[in-house]
Write an enzyme that holds these catalytic residues in place. Structure first.
Site, PDB file in Angstrom:
ATOM      1  N   GLY A 207      26.917  65.906  99.886  1.00  0.00           N
ATOM      2  CA  GLY A 207      28.184  65.954  99.168  1.00  0.00           C
ATOM      3  C   GLY A 207      28.775  67.326  98.938  1.00  0.00           C
ATOM      4  O   GLY A 207      29.553  67.519  98.007  1.00  0.00           O
TER       5      GLY A 207
ATOM      6  N   ASN B  77      38.949  62.734 108.298  1.00  0.00           N
ATOM      7  CA  ASN B  77      37.526  63.029 108.486  1.00  0.00           C
ATOM      8  C   ASN B  77      37.350  64.520 108.736  1.00  0.00           C
ATOM      9  O   ASN B  77      38.219  65.167 109.343  1.00  0.00           O
ATOM     10  CB  ASN B  77      36.984  62.233 109.692  1.00  0.00           C
ATOM     11  CG  ASN B  77      35.508  62.476 109.940  1.00  0.00           C
ATOM     12  OD1 ASN B  77      34.704  62.397 109.021  1.00  0.00           O
ATOM     13  ND2 ASN B  77      35.164  62.809 111.171  1.00  0.00           N
TER      14      ASN B  77
ATOM     15  N   HIS C  70      34.942  67.114 110.739  1.00  0.00           N
ATOM     16  CA  HIS C  70      33.917  67.138 111.783  1.00  0.00           C
ATOM     17  C   HIS C  70      33.502  68.594 111.992  1.00  0.00           C
ATOM     18  O   HIS C  70      34.372  69.475 112.112  1.00  0.00           O
ATOM     19  CB  HIS C  70      34.444  66.523 113.077  1.00  0.00           C
ATOM     20  CG  HIS C  70      33.414  66.494 114.154  1.00  0.00           C
ATOM     21  ND1 HIS C  70      32.381  65.562 114.171  1.00  0.00           N
ATOM     22  CD2 HIS C  70      33.220  67.292 115.230  1.00  0.00           C
ATOM     23  CE1 HIS C  70      31.602  65.814 115.216  1.00  0.00           C
ATOM     24  NE2 HIS C  70      32.084  66.842 115.870  1.00  0.00           N
TER      25      HIS C  70
ATOM     26  N   ASN D 244      30.957  68.805 100.784  1.00  0.00           N
ATOM     27  CA  ASN D 244      32.416  68.704 101.022  1.00  0.00           C
ATOM     28  C   ASN D 244      33.106  68.013  99.860  1.00  0.00           C
ATOM     29  O   ASN D 244      34.204  68.405  99.456  1.00  0.00           O
ATOM     30  CB  ASN D 244      32.684  67.949 102.334  1.00  0.00           C
ATOM     31  CG  ASN D 244      32.566  68.861 103.546  1.00  0.00           C
ATOM     32  OD1 ASN D 244      33.443  69.660 103.815  1.00  0.00           O
ATOM     33  ND2 ASN D 244      31.469  68.760 104.257  1.00  0.00           N
TER      34      ASN D 244
HETATM   35  C1  GRF Z   1      28.129  68.483 107.144  1.00  0.00           C
HETATM   36  O1  GRF Z   1      27.487  69.109 108.229  1.00  0.00           O
HETATM   37  C2  GRF Z   1      29.489  68.022 107.565  1.00  0.00           C
HETATM   38  O2  GRF Z   1      29.992  68.791 108.622  1.00  0.00           O
HETATM   39  C3  GRF Z   1      29.285  66.670 108.091  1.00  0.00           C
HETATM   40  O3  GRF Z   1      28.274  66.107 107.258  1.00  0.00           O
HETATM   41  C4  GRF Z   1      27.402  67.180 106.843  1.00  0.00           C
HETATM   42  C5  GRF Z   1      27.034  67.045 105.386  1.00  0.00           C
HETATM   43  O4  GRF Z   1      28.197  67.161 104.630  1.00  0.00           O
HETATM   44  N1  GRF Z   1      30.541  65.941 108.055  1.00  0.00           N
HETATM   45  P1  GRF Z   1      28.134  67.043 103.009  1.00  0.00           P
HETATM   46  O5  GRF Z   1      27.310  68.195 102.499  1.00  0.00           O
HETATM   47  O6  GRF Z   1      27.479  65.710 102.676  1.00  0.00           O
HETATM   48  O7  GRF Z   1      29.560  67.141 102.592  1.00  0.00           O
END
Ligand code: GRF
Length: 207
Positions: free
Chosen positions: A12, A108, A110, A14
Site C-alpha cells: 500500500g 492503474n 504500472h 501507492n
Molecule cells: C509496486 O511495485 C507497484 O509498482 C505495483 O505494485 C507494487 C506494490 O505497490 N503496482 P504498493 O506498495 O502496494 O502500492
C-alpha cells in the site's frame, strides 16, 4: 468532489502516497470513499484503517467460481457510488463487466514505461527483474486508463527513472516507486479530479 475507490493487494505505498497527497493539498477536490483488497492480510488495509478510511476485503477464496468473485467485486465497488477506481498495486484482473461499467474511470499504476515490460506476467518485482535482464538504462512508471487488455489502456502519465549499475531488482523497484509511482499517481488523480484530463481515440490530453 471526486469520490475514489482504491484497490490494493500488498503493502500500500501507492495508497499511502495518495492519502498523504490529499492531506497535504497536492490532491484537491478528492475523497477516498473505500479501500478494497483481494488479500485480507494486505498492509494497505491497515494504512486505510489508520486514516479512518473504510477498508474491506473481497477475496476470490470466498467464492466458488471466478465469475461469482467478479460479480461480487463489481457490486461492492458500485455500492460506494464512486467516480473513479484507482488500482494501486492491485494484482487481480479487472472483469470486463467492470471495465464496461467504469469506461475510462479506472486507472492503474504500472512500474515500467509502457509498452516495455508490461502485459500478462509483468507485475511487481518481475517487471524490474526483466528490465535489469534486458540491460535498459532508463525505466520508470506509467499511469494509464484500464481497458479490457493487460496494461493496454490509454496512457495518462509517465515518469522516467535511471537504472544504476549494480542495481538489484529491489533497489530499482524502490527507486521507481519513490521517483515515479508516488509522484505520477497522485498527480493523475488530481488532474482527473480537477477536470484536466480528456481521452480521444485512445489518446489522453491534459488541459
Ligand atoms: C509496486 O511495485 C507497484 O509498482 C505495483 O505494485 C507494487 C506494490 O505497490 N503496482 P504498493 O506498495 O502496494 O502500492
Amino acid at each position: 468532489m471526486l469520490k475514489i475507490a482504491v484497490m490494493v493487494s500488498g503493502g500500500g505505498t501507492n495508497l499511502q502516497a495518495i492519502i498523504d497527497a490529499i492531506d497535504s493539498g497536492k490532491i484537491t477536490n478528492t475523497e477516498i470513499s473505500v479501500v478494497i483488497s483481494n488479500n485480507k492480510n494486505a498492509y494497505a488495509l491497515e494504512r486505510a484503517k489508520n486514516h479512518n478510511i473504510e477498508a474491506l476485503c473481497v477475496s476470490p477464496k470466498d467464492y466458488t467460481t471466478r465469475e461469482e468473485f467478479n460479480e461480487a467485486l463489481l457490486k461492492k465497488v458500485q455500492s460506494f457510488d464512486v467516480d473513479l477506481v484507482v488500482l494501486a498495486g492491485f494484482l487481480v484482473a479487472i472483469p470486463d463487466a467492470m471495465v464496461d461499467a467504469y469506461e475510462n474511470r479506472i486507472i492503474n499504476i504500472h512500474p515500467s514505461l509502457i509498452p516495455s515490460f508490461c502485459g500478462v506476467g509483468y507485475y511487481g518485482l518481475k517487471v524490474h527483474e526483466a528490465a535489469l535482464e534486458r540491460g535498459v538504462k532508463i525505466t520508470g512508471a506509467t499511469v494509464h486508463f484500464v481497458d479490457k487488455g493487460t496494461d493496454t489502456g490509454p496512457i495518462i502519465a509517465q515518469q522516467p527513472v535511471e537504472v544504476l549499475e549494480n542495481d538489484t531488482p529491489k533497489e530499482l523497484q524502490q527507486r521507481v516507486m519513490e521517483q515515479a509511482e508516488w509522484i505520477i499517481l497522485p498527480r493523475a488523480i488530481n488532474d482527473i479530479a480537477n477536470g484536466k484530463i480528456t481521452v480521444e481515440n485512445h489518446n489522453v490530453y491534459r488541459k
